[in-house]
Design a protein around this motif. Structure first.
Motif, PDB file in Angstrom:
ATOM      1  N   GLN A  69       0.820  -1.206   0.000  1.00  0.00           N
ATOM      2  CA  GLN A  69       0.000   0.000   0.000  1.00  0.00           C
ATOM      3  C   GLN A  69       0.860   1.266   0.000  1.00  0.00           C
ATOM      4  O   GLN A  69       0.474   2.283  -0.568  1.00  0.00           O
ATOM      5  N   GLU A  70       2.032   1.176   0.578  1.00  0.00           N
ATOM      6  CA  GLU A  70       2.974   2.292   0.507  1.00  0.00           C
ATOM      7  C   GLU A  70       3.532   2.405  -0.916  1.00  0.00           C
ATOM      8  O   GLU A  70       3.725   3.505  -1.442  1.00  0.00           O
ATOM      9  N   ALA A  71       3.745   1.260  -1.532  1.00  0.00           N
ATOM     10  CA  ALA A  71       4.360   1.233  -2.863  1.00  0.00           C
ATOM     11  C   ALA A  71       3.444   1.780  -3.948  1.00  0.00           C
ATOM     12  O   ALA A  71       3.932   2.186  -5.011  1.00  0.00           O
ATOM     13  N   VAL A  72       2.132   1.767  -3.739  1.00  0.00           N
ATOM     14  CA  VAL A  72       1.219   2.250  -4.786  1.00  0.00           C
ATOM     15  C   VAL A  72       0.912   3.741  -4.655  1.00  0.00           C
ATOM     16  O   VAL A  72       0.298   4.327  -5.560  1.00  0.00           O
ATOM     17  N   LYS A  73       1.347   4.363  -3.585  1.00  0.00           N
ATOM     18  CA  LYS A  73       1.043   5.779  -3.398  1.00  0.00           C
ATOM     19  C   LYS A  73       1.672   6.625  -4.500  1.00  0.00           C
ATOM     20  O   LYS A  73       2.871   6.537  -4.762  1.00  0.00           O
ATOM     21  N   GLY A  74       0.857   7.423  -5.161  1.00  0.00           N
ATOM     22  CA  GLY A  74       1.347   8.323  -6.193  1.00  0.00           C
ATOM     23  C   GLY A  74       1.674   7.662  -7.518  1.00  0.00           C
ATOM     24  O   GLY A  74       2.148   8.337  -8.443  1.00  0.00           O
ATOM     25  N   ALA A  75       1.415   6.345  -7.643  1.00  0.00           N
ATOM     26  CA  ALA A  75       1.720   5.651  -8.898  1.00  0.00           C
ATOM     27  C   ALA A  75       0.743   6.071  -9.995  1.00  0.00           C
ATOM     28  O   ALA A  75      -0.420   6.372  -9.725  1.00  0.00           O
ATOM     29  N   ASP A  76       1.216   6.085 -11.229  1.00  0.00           N
ATOM     30  CA  ASP A  76       0.343   6.351 -12.367  1.00  0.00           C
ATOM     31  C   ASP A  76      -0.632   5.199 -12.587  1.00  0.00           C
ATOM     32  O   ASP A  76      -1.799   5.404 -12.917  1.00  0.00           O
ATOM     33  N   PHE A  77      -0.131   3.982 -12.417  1.00  0.00           N
ATOM     34  CA  PHE A  77      -0.983   2.804 -12.479  1.00  0.00           C
ATOM     35  C   PHE A  77      -0.258   1.612 -11.879  1.00  0.00           C
ATOM     36  O   PHE A  77       0.943   1.667 -11.598  1.00  0.00           O
ATOM     37  N   VAL A  78      -1.017   0.546 -11.669  1.00  0.00           N
ATOM     38  CA  VAL A  78      -0.496  -0.691 -11.090  1.00  0.00           C
ATOM     39  C   VAL A  78      -0.494  -1.773 -12.155  1.00  0.00           C
ATOM     40  O   VAL A  78      -1.449  -1.905 -12.926  1.00  0.00           O
ATOM     41  N   ILE A  79       0.579  -2.538 -12.209  1.00  0.00           N
ATOM     42  CA  ILE A  79       0.638  -3.718 -13.064  1.00  0.00           C
ATOM     43  C   ILE A  79       0.475  -4.948 -12.184  1.00  0.00           C
ATOM     44  O   ILE A  79       1.217  -5.119 -11.208  1.00  0.00           O
ATOM     45  N   GLY A  80      -0.513  -5.794 -12.499  1.00  0.00           N
ATOM     46  CA  GLY A  80      -0.701  -7.045 -11.775  1.00  0.00           C
ATOM     47  C   GLY A  80       0.116  -8.134 -12.412  1.00  0.00           C
ATOM     48  O   GLY A  80      -0.136  -8.519 -13.555  1.00  0.00           O
ATOM     49  N   GLY A  81       1.108  -8.648 -11.679  1.00  0.00           N
ATOM     50  CA  GLY A  81       2.027  -9.625 -12.246  1.00  0.00           C
ATOM     51  C   GLY A  81       1.907 -11.008 -11.656  1.00  0.00           C
ATOM     52  O   GLY A  81       2.881 -11.771 -11.670  1.00  0.00           O
ATOM     53  N   VAL A  82       0.719 -11.377 -11.147  1.00  0.00           N
ATOM     54  CA  VAL A  82       0.571 -12.708 -10.573  1.00  0.00           C
ATOM     55  C   VAL A  82       0.327 -13.743 -11.662  1.00  0.00           C
ATOM     56  O   VAL A  82      -0.051 -13.412 -12.788  1.00  0.00           O
ATOM     57  N   SER A  83       0.536 -15.017 -11.329  1.00  0.00           N
ATOM     58  CA  SER A  83       0.223 -16.103 -12.251  1.00  0.00           C
ATOM     59  C   SER A  83      -1.256 -16.443 -12.137  1.00  0.00           C
ATOM     60  O   SER A  83      -1.976 -15.907 -11.282  1.00  0.00           O
ATOM     61  N   SER A  84      -1.725 -17.368 -12.982  1.00  0.00           N
ATOM     62  CA  SER A  84      -3.136 -17.748 -12.933  1.00  0.00           C
ATOM     63  C   SER A  84      -3.491 -18.433 -11.620  1.00  0.00           C
ATOM     64  O   SER A  84      -4.663 -18.483 -11.242  1.00  0.00           O
ATOM     65  N   PHE A  85      -2.489 -18.944 -10.898  1.00  0.00           N
ATOM     66  CA  PHE A  85      -2.757 -19.564  -9.608  1.00  0.00           C
ATOM     67  C   PHE A  85      -3.020 -18.510  -8.522  1.00  0.00           C
ATOM     68  O   PHE A  85      -3.482 -18.847  -7.432  1.00  0.00           O
ATOM     69  N   GLY A  86      -2.719 -17.246  -8.837  1.00  0.00           N
ATOM     70  CA  GLY A  86      -2.914 -16.189  -7.851  1.00  0.00           C
ATOM     71  C   GLY A  86      -4.076 -15.265  -8.147  1.00  0.00           C
ATOM     72  O   GLY A  86      -4.171 -14.172  -7.573  1.00  0.00           O
ATOM     73  N   VAL A  87      -4.993 -15.690  -9.024  1.00  0.00           N
ATOM     74  CA  VAL A  87      -6.096 -14.827  -9.454  1.00  0.00           C
ATOM     75  C   VAL A  87      -6.977 -14.418  -8.276  1.00  0.00           C
ATOM     76  O   VAL A  87      -7.296 -13.232  -8.098  1.00  0.00           O
TER      77      VAL A  87
END
Length: 346
Positions: A69-87
């Motif tokens: 949650q600290e890492a997303v502060k002020g970000a332009d956007f988030v990239i979700g990099g999980v595998s299909s096992f982490g949906v």
């Protein structure tokens, strides 16, 4: 103000996107899932992903999941990099808690089969489940022929971003497109996501021919192209039929075929297919590939279930899909990998 992107999931594909982002002057915050703790610690220590041959740019910083949650502060956007096992994990632990206004771009490839034989994309699944919780969010995704370690090297790569809002897609393309990472845009989410998911299943079937060549002619026989091309042709036939049923655009179908090609020639799906073709059982292959994320097995089973259900409903004919049925039989019924060649003849 410095632009930044937060990548959640330190797998190879999500992490590889840090390279074009940094080349465009963006700061990147790479966040590991609870399964990525060792990867993040290695990145902090060496400035390099353990599976990449090149170090990250100086503009990348690293976070354990507890800090997301600290890492997303002020970000332009988030990239979700999980595998299909982490949906579902990504749904519950990130998307349900992330500011609904924060744009999300997913690299996760796969489909979910419904009781009626329908196949829905992960972005659609996430949006439906979030809506049930009173959260309205549109999720974008990446599709196309791209091997992560080649992107890290800056090899020429053609992909597409899909989503419902073109302004959001243009913003994401501006952040990631470079002179080697070329990005098309489309609103055909189900088409593109179906295409790049199906290729994982069908690449497994084509890769079996490589192992079969070794079994029949010896380990030093080299590559035999007739059988590989024959399986590729059947894979394209079946993929195209399924994608037309999904309402996919011709561009999405073409990207899926390109992705099928690159997946056959590199990655975990190829390794599994070769082992099965050589005569290993599925369980034996799993032991040999322990620690590898084998997403092709998930999509193969789901697609075969969907095909069988659609056949029961009279929406298609099983005889038109012998390759996906064969793949499912090898995985779950103990069938030999030898392909049913005569079933491919029209």
């Amino acid at each position: 103000m410095k632009h930044s992107i937060t990548i959640i999931g330190a797998g190879m594909m999500g992490s590889a996107l840090a390279f074009p982002a940094c080349d465009n002057g963006y700061e990147v915050r790479l966040v590991g899932t609870p399964l990525d703790k060792d990867i993040i610690e290695a990145c902090k220590k060496n400035g390099q992903h353990p599976k990449f041959a090149r170090p990250f740019h100086d503009g990348v910083s690293y976070y354990q999941f507890e800090e997301w949650q600290e890492a997303v502060k002020g970000a332009d956007f988030v990239i979700g990099g999980v595998s299909s096992f982490g949906v579902d994990w990504f749904l519950n632990e990130v998307l349900a808690k992330l500011d609904p206004k924060m744009p999300v771009l997913s690299v996760t490839k796969g489909l979910i089969n419904g009781e009626d034989g329908a196949l829905i994309s992960y972005p659609s699944y996430w949006e439906i489940e979030l809506h049930k919780r009173g959260i309205d969010r549109q999720i974008c995704a990446i599709g196309g022929p791209c091997i992560s370690f080649e992107l890290v090297y800056g090899d020429q790569t053609e992909v597409a971003f899909c989503g419902q809002d073109m302004d959001t897609l243009r913003m994401m393309r501006k952040a990631l497109a470079t002179d080697y990472y070329h990005v098309g845009l489309t609103t055909d989410v189900i088409g593109l996501e179906s295409a790049v998911a199906l290729k994982n299943a069908y690449a497994l079937g084509v890769a079996m021919t490589i192992g079969l060549t070794k079994r029949h002619h010896g380990a030093d026989a080299g590559v035999h192209y007739n059988c590989q091309a024959g399986a590729f042709y059947q894979a394209v036939r079946e993929m195209t039929k399924l994608l037309h049923m999904q309402g996919a655009s011709e561009d999405a179908i073409a990207l899926g075929i390109g992705d099928l090609n690159v997946t056959i020639y590199g990655g975990r799906t190829r390794k599994l297919g070769i082992l099965l073709g050589e005569g290993k059982t599925y369980d034996e292959a799993l032991q040999i590939l322990a620690g590898e994320t084998l997403e092709s097995t998930v999509i193969s089973r789901r697609v075969c279930k969907a095909v069988k259900r659609r056949a029961e409903l009279g929406l298609l004919h099983l005889k038109d899909f012998p390759l996906i049925a064969h793949i499912d039989g090898v995985l779950d019924e103990g069938k030999d990998a030898e392909l049913p060649w005569d079933d491919f003849t029209f």
